[in-house]
Design a protein around this motif. Structure first.
Motif, PDB file in Angstrom:
ATOM      1  N   GLY A 115       0.790  -1.230   0.000  1.00  0.00           N
ATOM      2  CA  GLY A 115       0.000   0.000   0.000  1.00  0.00           C
ATOM      3  C   GLY A 115       0.815   1.269   0.000  1.00  0.00           C
ATOM      4  O   GLY A 115       0.254   2.369   0.030  1.00  0.00           O
ATOM      5  N   GLU A 116       2.123   1.161  -0.038  1.00  0.00           N
ATOM      6  CA  GLU A 116       2.989   2.347   0.022  1.00  0.00           C
ATOM      7  C   GLU A 116       3.255   2.863  -1.384  1.00  0.00           C
ATOM      8  O   GLU A 116       4.303   2.627  -1.983  1.00  0.00           O
ATOM      9  N   ILE A 117       2.261   3.586  -1.911  1.00  0.00           N
ATOM     10  CA  ILE A 117       2.391   4.172  -3.240  1.00  0.00           C
ATOM     11  C   ILE A 117       2.106   5.663  -3.133  1.00  0.00           C
ATOM     12  O   ILE A 117       1.626   6.150  -2.106  1.00  0.00           O
ATOM     13  N   SER A 118       2.391   6.346  -4.212  1.00  0.00           N
ATOM     14  CA  SER A 118       2.200   7.799  -4.238  1.00  0.00           C
ATOM     15  C   SER A 118       0.722   8.146  -4.068  1.00  0.00           C
ATOM     16  O   SER A 118      -0.145   7.536  -4.695  1.00  0.00           O
ATOM     17  N   SER A 119       0.440   9.114  -3.195  1.00  0.00           N
ATOM     18  CA  SER A 119      -0.938   9.550  -2.965  1.00  0.00           C
ATOM     19  C   SER A 119      -1.127  10.958  -3.509  1.00  0.00           C
ATOM     20  O   SER A 119      -0.187  11.747  -3.576  1.00  0.00           O
ATOM     21  N   ALA A 120      -2.361  11.243  -3.900  1.00  0.00           N
ATOM     22  CA  ALA A 120      -2.673  12.558  -4.467  1.00  0.00           C
ATOM     23  C   ALA A 120      -4.086  12.939  -4.079  1.00  0.00           C
ATOM     24  O   ALA A 120      -5.007  12.129  -4.189  1.00  0.00           O
ATOM     25  N   ILE A 121      -4.258  14.157  -3.609  1.00  0.00           N
ATOM     26  CA  ILE A 121      -5.595  14.642  -3.266  1.00  0.00           C
ATOM     27  C   ILE A 121      -6.384  14.932  -4.531  1.00  0.00           C
ATOM     28  O   ILE A 121      -7.553  14.584  -4.660  1.00  0.00           O
ATOM     29  N   GLU A 122      -5.716  15.569  -5.499  1.00  0.00           N
ATOM     30  CA  GLU A 122      -6.392  15.927  -6.742  1.00  0.00           C
ATOM     31  C   GLU A 122      -6.404  14.734  -7.686  1.00  0.00           C
ATOM     32  O   GLU A 122      -5.370  14.108  -7.938  1.00  0.00           O
ATOM     33  N   GLU A 123      -7.558  14.438  -8.222  1.00  0.00           N
ATOM     34  CA  GLU A 123      -7.726  13.311  -9.118  1.00  0.00           C
ATOM     35  C   GLU A 123      -7.784  13.793 -10.563  1.00  0.00           C
ATOM     36  O   GLU A 123      -8.272  14.894 -10.836  1.00  0.00           O
ATOM     37  N   PRO A 124      -7.307  12.988 -11.512  1.00  0.00           N
ATOM     38  CA  PRO A 124      -7.494  13.329 -12.926  1.00  0.00           C
ATOM     39  C   PRO A 124      -8.979  13.432 -13.240  1.00  0.00           C
ATOM     40  O   PRO A 124      -9.807  12.795 -12.580  1.00  0.00           O
ATOM     41  N   SER A 125      -9.321  14.178 -14.247  1.00  0.00           N
ATOM     42  CA  SER A 125     -10.735  14.403 -14.572  1.00  0.00           C
ATOM     43  C   SER A 125     -11.456  13.101 -14.895  1.00  0.00           C
ATOM     44  O   SER A 125     -12.621  12.915 -14.534  1.00  0.00           O
ATOM     45  N   TRP A 126     -10.763  12.163 -15.568  1.00  0.00           N
ATOM     46  CA  TRP A 126     -11.417  10.907 -15.934  1.00  0.00           C
ATOM     47  C   TRP A 126     -11.689  10.033 -14.713  1.00  0.00           C
ATOM     48  O   TRP A 126     -12.571   9.172 -14.746  1.00  0.00           O
ATOM     49  N   VAL A 127     -10.956  10.282 -13.633  1.00  0.00           N
ATOM     50  CA  VAL A 127     -11.200   9.554 -12.377  1.00  0.00           C
ATOM     51  C   VAL A 127     -12.307  10.233 -11.578  1.00  0.00           C
ATOM     52  O   VAL A 127     -13.263   9.581 -11.131  1.00  0.00           O
ATOM     53  N   SER A 128     -12.186  11.535 -11.382  1.00  0.00           N
ATOM     54  CA  SER A 128     -13.167  12.251 -10.557  1.00  0.00           C
ATOM     55  C   SER A 128     -14.557  12.208 -11.176  1.00  0.00           C
ATOM     56  O   SER A 128     -15.566  12.143 -10.467  1.00  0.00           O
ATOM     57  N   GLU A 129     -14.638  12.227 -12.504  1.00  0.00           N
ATOM     58  CA  GLU A 129     -15.949  12.177 -13.162  1.00  0.00           C
ATOM     59  C   GLU A 129     -16.670  10.872 -12.831  1.00  0.00           C
ATOM     60  O   GLU A 129     -17.853  10.857 -12.501  1.00  0.00           O
ATOM     61  N   TRP A 130     -15.933   9.772 -12.906  1.00  0.00           N
ATOM     62  CA  TRP A 130     -16.527   8.462 -12.602  1.00  0.00           C
ATOM     63  C   TRP A 130     -16.907   8.353 -11.129  1.00  0.00           C
ATOM     64  O   TRP A 130     -18.015   7.936 -10.790  1.00  0.00           O
TER      65      TRP A 130
END
Length: 455
Positions: free
Chosen positions: A90-105
């Motif tokens: 589970g130790e992978i890069s984290s990001a608060i902001e999601e790409p548009s194709w992710v956030s839309e879904w």
């Protein structure tokens, strides 16, 4: 993020080829990028086309989406991404902001789940609402009456069929052929008695050539069917909860929405250990049985999920995990089947040690007590302590501390038995099992604050 283990990811694979392909894609250099936050995991991987495939996974409800053309759910890319994360703990890069194709879904999924109900009280008068409610109640009562008559006719035909079968004798059962049982099952489906149809179909699952117990198993099936027929014929004489159990066994299924709206339903909040899963596919219908164990309530639960035509089954509960959730139980005198009413979170370890039964005699006594209340019970999940594998006359058994043995079910593969032997080294351990009266199916190993899934 709450990552899944390698074993839990493997449980999600729709078939062996997808599992192998998913493992092949679990190497970091194959992915152009991958990130996650609390609610979603996403990544891009180069496929055979010009543009990379966009893969995303809802971490809350374990749902998948991928831009690849695969019709499998999850596809190999979703599995590969989860396997990769499991490798990295589970130790992978984290990001608060999601790409548009992710956030839309994800936003569409969240909107669907949290869609507010439109209030109509201001637009429709109370008198009209009352009239509508009465009309709906009358329509529902009429549908119930029509279905009751259909079931009644189907059961009357089944009773004659069963008497003919018994009169001819058990030795004639193998000669009947599959069509004989399929034809009766189809009539019961037409009569909306699908539960009874499933029992009749079970005759075609008997091995009349290699299994010496087929006569015993045939008699058990006949007895269960006849008992359901007699219970239905005397339905109004039975206690309310027994009536609910009989109707459910015959095929009256309460819709999940209706169940959750009822005020008389037993609901239990607990940490639920998902002790095992059984998946079957029949006539295009995938049925998933999830066996759960309440750590505080010490209550068993069975959560069923269904999917048609290879579609994905969305469920937040995964074998080997601990789900903190509210379960709503279907009404019965021995409530077991449940549905997830409110999923809270997943816990990575057992919050407290758990203890089980000390012998097969104690397990048998518990199972007999359940059977006395519900004669259609055929499987009882339980935790048995201090048992080890022994080999006797060509078969494997589990032996308790008092040297009493119980046969391991024939459906358990040699690979599973060898895995258990390798883990335990032949020593006595505590096992979660499905107790089946004359055999047992090991599900997982309990060690202190950990649960190790065997499948």
């Amino acid at each position: 993020m709450n990552y899944l283990t390698d074993e839990q990811v493997a449980q999600l694979a729709p078939d062996a080829s997808s599992l192998k392909a998913g493992r092949d894609l679990s190497h970091e250099p194959k992915w152009l990028n991958f990130q996650s936050n609390e609610r979603v995991l996403w990544g891009e991987v180069q496929g055979s086309g010009k543009n990379p495939y966009q893969t995303q996974i809802d971490l809350t409800n374990t749902a998948f989406k991928c831009s690849c053309p695969s019709r499998k759910f999850p596809c190999k890319h979703g599995l590969g991404l989860l396997f990769l994360v499991a490798k990295k703990n589970g130790e992978i890069s984290s990001a608060i902001e999601e790409p548009s194709w992710v956030s839309e879904w994800m936003n569409k999924r969240s909107a669907k789940v949290n869609k507010p109900e439109v209030s109509t009280e201001e637009e429709i008068s109370p008198e009209v609402l009352l009239a509508q409610a009465e009309k709906q109640a009358q329509a529902k009562a009429k549908r119930q009456e029509e279905r009751y008559l259909k079931v009644q006719n189907g059961i009357a035909e089944l009773e004659l069929w069963l008497k003919d079968l018994v009169q001819a004798g058990l030795l004639t059962v193998p000669q009947k052929g599959a069509h004989y049982f399929e034809r009766m099952a189809a009539r019961l489906v037409d009569s909306q008695a699908t539960g009874l149809a499933g029992l009749v179909k079970s005759f075609n699952k008997l091995d009349f050539f290699k299994n010496d117990d087929w006569q015993k198993e045939s008699l058990e099936l006949i007895s269960k069917i006849y008992l359901l027929i007699e219970a239905f014929n005397r339905l109004d004489q039975l206690p309310p909860l027994v009536q609910e159990e009989v109707k459910a066994r015959i095929g009256w299924n309460i819709q999940t929405k209706e169940l959750l709206e009822r005020n008389d339903i037993e609901t239990i909040k607990d940490h639920w250990l998902v002790i095992g899963r059984q998946t079957t596919i029949e006539e295009g219908l995938t049925m998933q049985k999830n066996w759960l164990w309440g750590l505080k309530s010490q209550k068993n639960a069975l959560v069923l999920n269904f999917a048609f035509g290879g579609m994905a089954i969305e469920t937040p509960i995964l074998p080997g995990s601990i789900a903190h959730a509210d379960l709503a139980f279907y009404p019965s005198n021995t409530p077991l089947r449940a549905t997830v009413k409110n999923y809270i979170s997943t816990v990575d370890y057992l919050p407290e040690p758990i203890s089980g039964l000390s012998s097969w005699n104690e397990a048998h006594a518990k199972a007999i007590d359940i059977l006395a209340q519900n004669p259609w019970t055929d499987t009882v999940p339980l935790l048995i302590e201090q048992v080890c594998i022994v080999f006797h006359q060509g078969k494997y058994y589990l032996q308790d501390a008092h040297e009493t043995i119980l046969k391991i079910d024939s459906t358990v593969s040699n690979e599973q038995i060898w895995k258990l032997l390798a883990i335990t080294g032949g020593n006595a351990v505590s096992l979660m099992v499905l107790y089946q009266f004359d055999s047992v199916r090991p599900l997982g190993l309990v060690q202190n604050y950990e649960y190790l899934l065997l499948d």
